[in-house]
Design an enzyme around this catalytic site. Structure first.
Site, mmCIF file in Angstrom:
data_model
loop_
_atom_site.group_PDB
_atom_site.id
_atom_site.type_symbol
_atom_site.label_atom_id
_atom_site.label_comp_id
_atom_site.label_asym_id
_atom_site.label_seq_id
_atom_site.Cartn_x
_atom_site.Cartn_y
_atom_site.Cartn_z
ATOM 1 N N ASP A 142 0.856 -1.191 0.000
ATOM 2 C CA ASP A 142 0.000 0.000 0.000
ATOM 3 C C ASP A 142 0.896 1.247 0.000
ATOM 4 O O ASP A 142 1.898 1.298 0.721
ATOM 5 C CB ASP A 142 -0.910 0.018 1.226
ATOM 6 C CG ASP A 142 -1.883 1.185 1.184
ATOM 7 O OD1 ASP A 142 -2.870 1.105 0.442
ATOM 8 O OD2 ASP A 142 -1.635 2.183 1.895
ATOM 9 N N ASP A 145 -1.938 9.715 -10.339
ATOM 10 C CA ASP A 145 -1.894 8.669 -11.361
ATOM 11 C C ASP A 145 -0.468 8.417 -11.826
ATOM 12 O O ASP A 145 -0.041 7.262 -12.006
ATOM 13 C CB ASP A 145 -2.773 9.059 -12.548
ATOM 14 C CG ASP A 145 -4.258 9.011 -12.200
ATOM 15 O OD1 ASP A 145 -4.605 8.438 -11.154
ATOM 16 O OD2 ASP A 145 -5.062 9.563 -12.977
ATOM 17 N N GLU A 190 -4.650 2.505 -4.389
ATOM 18 C CA GLU A 190 -3.206 2.640 -4.232
ATOM 19 C C GLU A 190 -2.579 1.347 -3.721
ATOM 20 O O GLU A 190 -1.430 1.354 -3.255
ATOM 21 C CB GLU A 190 -2.867 3.803 -3.282
ATOM 22 C CG GLU A 190 -3.264 3.602 -1.827
ATOM 23 C CD GLU A 190 -4.682 4.069 -1.520
ATOM 24 O OE1 GLU A 190 -4.986 4.327 -0.359
ATOM 25 O OE2 GLU A 190 -5.479 4.162 -2.490
#
Length: 521
Positions: A385, A402, A429
């Site tokens: 993560d 992004d 994410e």
């Protein structure tokens, strides 16, 4: 036989279409060429007419300027002759003052007439005003006559009158004693407003110029520029570096030395005096005027070309219709095949990062779990993560977020790994790495490499104060030996998720396994 006939018909239609295209191209090219020649000729006529007008106006104004200075010159010559006869004795002062006053009244361009002695002291003026201890020995024209003999007139730079404060052009003549020594100066001053008034009669554009200059490039007056351009020297202009050396009058197109605007210039030098008159028409303004005149022709030509183009399209459409129908089924088939392949690929690939998506992750994890249970081999899963990614999005925007995710995904795929290892985007994410057959040491080594590699990118993240102001990741790892478990996929995800949560809670930018902290190498 049918196929051969169809091929012949298709070839004939294709040939007819090519001939029609060539015919249309020839017509369009001819129309464009003819109208282009007309437009170009019109512009050349516009430039030629402007050059002729500029040259004629410069010649006319040069003659007017020459007449104005000639009148002053003749007046000075007459005064010089009379002074040579009667002298400058004190008893002649009243007579000389009256004579200067009368001569000034007869010439509207004159600002005043003056007589100075050899030291520059004022002797006689046309208006009778004699300031105490007035002396013009410091003026440029006075020094000139001290150093040059002869009684030719000298035209100086624009100066400001010491009696009225007006801008004036000095026209002076040397006075000699009987032995030829310097006796003083006879001065006539021409009002600069006289030329301003004359030049204001001409209707010029906003950026058109009209200038009176000395032959050394000094500006005496230039319209429409302010008075601070007076006495500016533009001897570096093509007018003085080249044109006047080849001809006393003519035309040329060049950028102005005053403001850099390209103009169509006409110029003429005075025959008797070292003066030059120049007229400049703003080329951009001429282009705008010309375009407004020619625009109707351009619009009509454009409409004609559109009509030809539309008619050609209609013909070509009918010619191409049969060919299109013949190939339509084949094209549809090929298109559907390509779309099916694309959809199959898109269904398993994440659109942003190009990694395996959640669907491919689930399928691969299930197959890997079944294979692990069958072969009794270990199966490792890393849940990754991005730390504080919501703050990153809020700070730098979603586009930057992004780009960050794509860079992290590329970095993870470039780490040393086996062909059977799968890097996937789990969602948002979160990333995941499935490592079939990997033991504890191999999985842990890869996890630490991933954490270090992302930190080494040093992606700025000013809100991530706990991780040094850069983007980092946390990884949760779990390795399972699926000997008896029937549903190890969900258990593996749950355990790796717990480890990831522990890594987040322990401070981020680290690897955790089964809730226990693992020191980073």
């Amino acid at each position: 036989m049918i196929d051969e006939h169809s091929a012949i018909v298709t070839s004939e239609k294709s040939s007819l279409r090519q001939m029609m295209v060539i015919f249309l191209l020839v017509i369009v090219t001819a129309v464009i060429a003819i109208n282009g020649w007309i437009v170009w000729s019109s512009w050349n006529r516009m430039i030629s007419t402007s050059q002729t007008d500029a040259r004629n106006l410069s010649l006319s104004l040069s003659r007017q300027a020459e007449d104005s200075f000639l009148q002053v010159d003749l007046t000075l010559q007459d005064l010089h002759d009379r002074i040579s006869l009667i002298g400058l004795r004190e008893e002649q002062t009243d007579y000389l003052r009256e004579m200067l006053t009368n001569r000034k009244a007869s010439l509207p361009q004159l600002h005043g007439l003056f007589i100075f002695d050899a030291e520059g002291n004022w002797l006689v003026t046309s208006d009778g005003n004699m300031p105490k201890r007035a002396n013009n020995g410091d003026r440029e024209y006075f020094h000139y006559h001290q150093q040059h003999s002869g009684n030719q007139v000298h035209i100086g730079k624009v100066i400001r009158s010491r009696t009225t404060g007006d801008l004036i052009i000095p026209v002076s003549m040397r006075l000699d004693n009987y032995d030829g020594s310097f006796r003083g100066v006879l001065l006539a001053t021409i009002r600069l407003d006289y030329f301003k008034q004359i030049y204001s009669y001409y209707n010029l554009g906003e950026h058109d110029v009209l200038a009176l200059m000395l032959k050394d490039g000094t500006l005496l007056y230039v319209r429409p520029f302010p008075d601070n351009t007076i006495n500016r020297n533009i001897s570096n202009s093509p007018l003085f570096t080249n044109l006047l050396k080849n001809a006393t009058d003519g035309t040329a197109i060049y950028p102005s030395a005053l403001d850099g605007i390209e103009r169509v210039f006409g110029y003429a030098s005075l025959k008797r005096y070292p003066l030059v008159v120049a007229i400049g028409y703003d080329k951009q303004q001429l282009l705008e005027v010309w375009f407004s005149d020619i625009s109707i022709s351009i619009v009509l030509c454009t409409i004609l070309l559109l009509v030809i183009f539309l008619l050609g399209l209609l013909v070509l459409r009918h010619i191409s219709l049969n060919l299109r129908n013949q190939h339509e089924l084949t094209q549809v088939r090929d298109r559907l095949t390509s779309m099916n392949r694309t959809l199959q690929t898109l269904a398993l690939v994440d659109g942003l990062t190009g990694l395996a998506n959640r669907r491919q992750f689930d399928l691969y994890l299930q197959r890997s779990a079944e294979r692990s249970a069958k072969l009794h081999t270990p199966l490792a899963l890393l849940m990754i993560d991005v730390d504080s990614f919501k703050l990153f999005n809020d700070t730098y925007g979603h586009l930057a977020g992004d780009e960050c995710l794509k860079l992290i995904g590329d970095t993870l795929t470039q780490l040393p790994r086996r062909p059977v290892d799968l890097v996937a985007r789990y969602g948002g994410e979160e990333f995941a790495v499935i490592m079939p057959g990997a033991n504890h040491e191999a999985a842990l080594r890869f996890a630490h490499q991933a954490v270090d590699a992302i930190a080494a990118l040093a992606i700025p993240h000013e809100q991530a104060t706990t991780t040094g102001g850069i983007v980092t990741i946390s990884a949760g790892m779990h390795v399972i030996n699926a000997e008896r478990s029937a549903n190890i996929s969900q258990a593996l995800i749950a355990e790796a998720d717990k480890a990831l949560y522990a890594a987040k809670k322990a401070g981020k930018n680290r690897v955790e396994e089964n809730q226990s902290f693992v020191t980073r190498p």
